[in-house]
Design a protein around this motif. Structure first.
Motif, short mmCIF file in Angstrom:
data_model
loop_
_atom_site.label_atom_id
_atom_site.label_comp_id
_atom_site.label_asym_id
_atom_site.label_seq_id
_atom_site.Cartn_x
_atom_site.Cartn_y
_atom_site.Cartn_z
N LYS A 264 0.82 -1.21 0.00
CA LYS A 264 0.00 0.00 0.00
C LYS A 264 0.86 1.26 0.00
N ARG A 265 1.99 1.17 0.69
CA ARG A 265 2.87 2.35 0.71
C ARG A 265 3.45 2.60 -0.68
N THR A 266 3.81 1.52 -1.37
CA THR A 266 4.32 1.66 -2.74
C THR A 266 3.25 2.22 -3.64
N GLU A 267 2.04 1.70 -3.45
CA GLU A 267 0.92 2.16 -4.27
C GLU A 267 0.67 3.65 -4.04
N ALA A 268 0.78 4.08 -2.78
CA ALA A 268 0.58 5.49 -2.46
C ALA A 268 1.59 6.35 -3.21
N ASP A 269 2.85 5.92 -3.21
CA ASP A 269 3.89 6.67 -3.91
C ASP A 269 3.56 6.80 -5.39
N ALA A 270 3.15 5.68 -5.99
CA ALA A 270 2.84 5.68 -7.42
C ALA A 270 1.67 6.63 -7.70
N LEU A 271 0.70 6.60 -6.80
CA LEU A 271 -0.48 7.45 -6.95
C LEU A 271 -0.10 8.93 -7.00
N PHE A 272 0.73 9.34 -6.05
CA PHE A 272 1.12 10.75 -5.97
C PHE A 272 2.04 11.12 -7.13
N HIS A 273 2.86 10.17 -7.55
CA HIS A 273 3.81 10.45 -8.63
C HIS A 273 3.08 10.67 -9.94
N ARG A 274 2.14 9.77 -10.22
CA ARG A 274 1.43 9.87 -11.49
C ARG A 274 0.59 11.14 -11.53
N ALA A 275 -0.01 11.47 -10.40
CA ALA A 275 -0.84 12.67 -10.38
C ALA A 275 0.02 13.94 -10.41
N GLY A 276 1.35 13.77 -10.28
CA GLY A 276 2.23 14.94 -10.32
C GLY A 276 1.99 15.85 -9.13
N ILE A 277 1.71 15.27 -7.98
CA ILE A 277 1.49 16.07 -6.78
C ILE A 277 2.84 16.37 -6.17
N THR A 278 3.41 17.47 -6.64
CA THR A 278 4.80 17.74 -6.31
C THR A 278 4.93 19.17 -5.81
N PHE A 279 6.06 19.44 -5.23
CA PHE A 279 6.38 20.84 -4.98
C PHE A 279 7.76 21.09 -5.58
N ALA A 280 7.98 22.31 -6.06
CA ALA A 280 9.27 22.62 -6.65
C ALA A 280 10.19 23.06 -5.53
N VAL A 281 11.42 22.60 -5.55
CA VAL A 281 12.35 22.93 -4.49
C VAL A 281 12.90 24.33 -4.72
N ALA A 282 12.74 25.18 -3.71
CA ALA A 282 13.18 26.57 -3.85
C ALA A 282 14.66 26.60 -4.19
N GLY A 283 15.02 27.45 -5.12
CA GLY A 283 16.43 27.63 -5.45
C GLY A 283 16.96 26.62 -6.44
N ALA A 284 16.25 25.50 -6.61
CA ALA A 284 16.73 24.50 -7.56
C ALA A 284 16.47 25.00 -8.97
N GLU A 285 17.50 25.03 -9.77
CA GLU A 285 17.42 25.57 -11.12
C GLU A 285 16.50 24.70 -11.99
N GLY A 286 15.71 25.36 -12.83
CA GLY A 286 14.87 24.62 -13.77
C GLY A 286 13.68 23.94 -13.10
N GLY A 287 13.43 24.25 -11.83
CA GLY A 287 12.23 23.74 -11.19
C GLY A 287 12.25 22.24 -10.97
N THR A 288 13.15 21.77 -10.12
CA THR A 288 13.15 20.36 -9.77
C THR A 288 11.87 20.05 -8.99
N GLU A 289 11.18 19.02 -9.39
CA GLU A 289 9.95 18.70 -8.69
C GLU A 289 10.17 17.48 -7.80
N ARG A 290 9.65 17.58 -6.59
CA ARG A 290 9.80 16.48 -5.66
C ARG A 290 8.45 16.11 -5.07
#
Lengths: 316, 471
Positions: B38-64
């Motif tokens: 279920k934890r793996t599934e949760a990760d996949a869910l959030f990844h596919r939906a692109g539920i990310t935040f961009a890291v401040a200061g990271a060039e080109g908008g790294t999404e995490r």
């Protein structure tokens, strides 16, 4: 809708369609190279493709002499080539990202997943048997994107600008695919009704999913004249120039605004020339010259659409 | 305050707390393999939906991805009822304060808050002096950070009144939990939060300029590379409003228009997600390309409503925070329901002296800092770090406040070694328009590093679903 939103949707669709057509063209070249082992011929084929998609000069500057493996790397995966399939999918996804609120969740997730997955493939992961499956995959993802857009998006302007991008890009790409084949044939002395090399022509047809359609429409051997007729003038053929321009003209009519009259007229003019045109007249002008002129008119239409709808120079 | 940590799930003596019992039983009966799946599934869910935040200061908008933990934080019904009353009270007082600051300034004349505290504050906007805003509401969207200390008592840690973010994670976390663990929702009467975008849209429409019958609301973002872009796009989509950038808007005759494929279109309410500084290059930072020239003038003329209003920062500054209980007494004549963390104000010489003598016990915060940056956690800092910080304080004491180190409550969380307690906080979102409303819940953030008290996503924090029980 916001002009900027329309712009992103339009380019999202164009890059998705472009990636698909690059995969189609490459697949044909690759399959033909398996059929014909003649090295010079294979090299020639990839040179032609690079020229036709407008990447020959950038390729030569970055990679030097043309070889099949380097050309495939360049067109499919290279990060240095802004026109590669990899980069098209990245840009399609970036444009979608910029308007993800306008897209349905399914549409955004499809484009995002395509981008995440394309990174599985790449220069380090391309055994020969995987090439066709990669091209298949790109086509499949494009079909999926279109299907999700068709099946989930609200019937509004957002959808119209998406289709506008799709069909304008497809018109451009089909014309280039045709040119790649007809340009080397020259014009005057050709016998347009002679059965050409079966494998060559069937490969061309397959590259635009038209092989079975050809059979159904003509129930006869494959001739250059009919191939040209099918892909240029047949409205029922989904990737033909006429079909694309019918879609472009109809869409422009719906999204029309106060300043887009001239753009509509020009789209109508191209459409009419295809609708009432005869293949003999095209062949008489010389199909290469005719296609070049067509590509110019499509480029002009693209510029006018940008100016009228997407990045209006003045606002009041 | 003691160093004892309040555990949300396990009481020291009585075992599992009653509201966590059904969950504990479920956990016991569920195999480790299924949890891992279920934890793996949760990760996949959030990844596919692109539920990310961009890291401040990271060039080109790294999404995490923000790490998501599958153990919910559960709040019993009576606790939430108290929190809700307290939040409503606090936010009304804060809005009354901002209105007062920009009008009669009664509270300053009454000597409850030093005047220079307000006027010398970088977040005070003289441009807003005397300007009336619809419903007298300034902070339409408030994110109030709550923590629980040793005995389980709640404290307000911070009032976020400018552009608080995180609500999209609250909603996405719930969606993920319902998809991953439908059986748990059969066991728990979890109060729904999915209608937040509805309440938000209603709130925004209710503060449209007078006389506008069917207001057009837009969400103003800094663009796809902003760290909270996912949330901006998400909320705009959920509310069915346009997500605009500064370049999409322009001002004519003190009215706001957006550039559309069909020509100009009038805008009445702007839910802005960019700071005051970048909002209008004519009024604030002239180098800002994110804003709309002339926007402030349009707002001052009452032709457009901006949410949150310009100048709310004066009330969410850490140097203003210690005065909020006094605001509640002054404007509402009530005793505060939610407590403040005791705070030393270093601009007061006696407070400063005390703090300098106890740096190794206290948390010192920069008054204008945010996101967990610019702070000293005394008990965890090295001697060297403390001395460096001491020099900064001595150079300009008024830039700092200090608080005791709170033993934030902990909630069981999946980490590499298995289930372990990790510190959490809670950010409920309070909406003020014609009425004050909120959905039962908020964003629970969790500090994933062992012992860490920093829950900010920019510093390795994760999130949990927050369940307010209906009975």
């Amino acid at each position: 809708m916001l002009s900027r939103t329309a712009d992103h949707l339009y380019w999202m669709a164009r890059y998705t369609e472009r990636a698909e057509n690059l995969a189609r063209m490459m697949d044909v070249n690759y399959r033909m190279s398996l059929l014909r082992q003649d090295e010079e011929g294979v090299r020639q084929r990839w040179s032609t493709m690079l020229t036709i998609v407008g990447q020959y000069d950038s390729y030569a500057a970055a990679r030097g002499a043309v070889s099949q493996s380097a050309a495939i790397e360049w067109i499919a995966w290279s990060r240095d080539n802004p026109g590669s399939i990899h980069e098209c999918l990245r840009r399609a996804r970036e444009n979608a990202h910029a308007v993800r609120g306008t897209l349905t969740t399914e549409t955004w997730e499809t484009l995002n997943a395509t981008w995440l997955e394309v990174q599985r493939f790449g220069p380090t992961h391309r055994p020969d048997q995987d090439l066709s499956s990669f091209f298949e995959w790109v086509k499949f993802r494009s079909h999926l994107a279109r299907g999700v857009i068709q099946g989930t998006m609200l019937r509004n302007e957002a959808l119209k600008f998406t289709w506008l991008g799709t069909y304008l890009e497809r018109a451009d790409n089909t014309a280039r695919i045709l040119d790649a084949k007809f340009e080397p044939m020259g014009s005057a002395a050709t016998d347009w009704d002679a059965a050409g090399d079966y494998y060559e022509w069937s490969a061309l047809l397959r590259s635009v999913s038209a092989f079975q359609i050809y059979r159904r429409v003509y129930s006869d051997r494959i001739t250059p004249r009919r191939v040209a007729e099918l892909l240029i003038l047949r409205d029922a053929m989904p990737r033909s120039l006429l079909r694309c321009l019918t879609q472009v003209r109809d869409t422009l009519e719906v999204v029309a605004n106060e300043q887009s009259g001239e753009t509509e007229r020009r789209a109508g003019e191209i459409h009419a020339s295809l609708l009432y045109g005869r293949i003999d007249d095209v062949l008489e002008v010389g199909i290469h010259a005719w296609l070049l002129q067509f590509l110019d008119r499509i480029a002009d239409l693209g510029q006018r659409i940008a100016q009228d709808f997407l990045v209006p120079a003045t606002t009041h | 305050m003691t160093a004892r940590v309040f555990n949300e799930m396990h009481a020291d003596d009585a075992g599992v707390r009653s509201h966590y019992l059904p969950y504990a039983r479920w956990l016991e009966s569920t195999s480790a393999a299924r949890i891992a799946e279920k934890r793996t599934e949760a990760d996949a869910l959030f990844h596919r939906a692109g539920i990310t935040f961009a890291v401040a200061g990271a060039e080109g908008g790294t999404e995490r991805l923000i790490p998501f933990d599958i153990v919910p934080r559960i709040i019993p019904v009576d606790e939430w009822a108290m929190l809700q009353r307290g939040l409503r009270q606090r936010v009304s007082a804060l809005n009354a304060f901002i209105h007062d600051v920009y009008h009669g300034q009664d509270i300053l004349r009454a000597g409850k808050i030093p005047a220079d505290q307000v006027f010398c504050n970088g977040q005070y906007r003289p441009e807003m002096q005397g300007v009336d805003v619809p419903m007298d509401v300034y902070a339409h969207i408030a994110g109030i950070d709550l923590v629980r200390a040793g005995a389980g008592e709640y404290y307000v840690l911070e009032d976020n009144l400018r552009v608080p973010s995180g609500v999209s994670y609250m909603l996405e976390n719930r969606k993920a939990m319902m998809r991953l663990f439908p059986e748990l929702f059969a066991r728990y009467p979890v109060a729904p939060v999915e209608h937040y975008p509805d309440l938000l849209l209603e709130t925004l429409r209710s503060v449209a300029p007078a006389g506008v019958r069917d207001p057009t609301v837009v969400l103003l973002t800094a663009g796809a590379y902003n760290s909270a872009y996912f949330e901006h796009a998400f909320l705009a989509q959920q509310m069915g409003i346009e997500l605009v950038e500064g370049q999409d808007l322009y001002v004519e005759d003190e009215s706001i228009y957006m550039r559309t494929t069909q020509g100009p279109s009038r805008v009445d309410v702007i839910y802005r997600r960019i700071d005051d500084d970048f909002l209008d290059p004519l009024a604030f930072r002239p180098d800002s390309l994110l804003g709309v020239p002339g926007l402030l003038a349009a707002a001052r003329a009452g032709r457009v409503a901006i949410a949150n209003a310009v100048g709310t920062g004066v009330a969410d500054d850490k140097s203003t925070y210690p005065y909020v209980p006094d605001m509640i007494r002054f404007y509402l004549g009530e005793e505060p329901i939610l407590s403040n963390v005791p705070t030393w104000i270093l601009r007061r010489p006696e407070d400063c002296a005390y703090v300098l003598a106890h740096l190794d016990e206290l948390v010192v915060k920069e008054v204008h800092g945010a996101g967990g940056y610019g702070m000293l956690i005394g008990p965890r800092a090295s001697r060297e770090e403390i001395e460096q910080f001491r020099a900064r304080i001595v150079a300009d004491p008024s830039r700092y406040i200090a608080q005791p180190t709170l033993a934030l409550s902990a909630c069981p969380t999946f980490v590499e070694s298995g289930l372990a307690p990790r510190h959490i906080d809670l950010r409920p979102f309070v909406l003020s328009g014609r009425d004050i409303v909120m959905v039962p819940g908020g964003l629970t953030r969790v500090a994933l590093r062992e012992g860490s008290l920093v829950v900010n996503s920019s510093q390795g924090g994760g999130t949990k679903d927050t369940w307010v029980l209906e009975r």
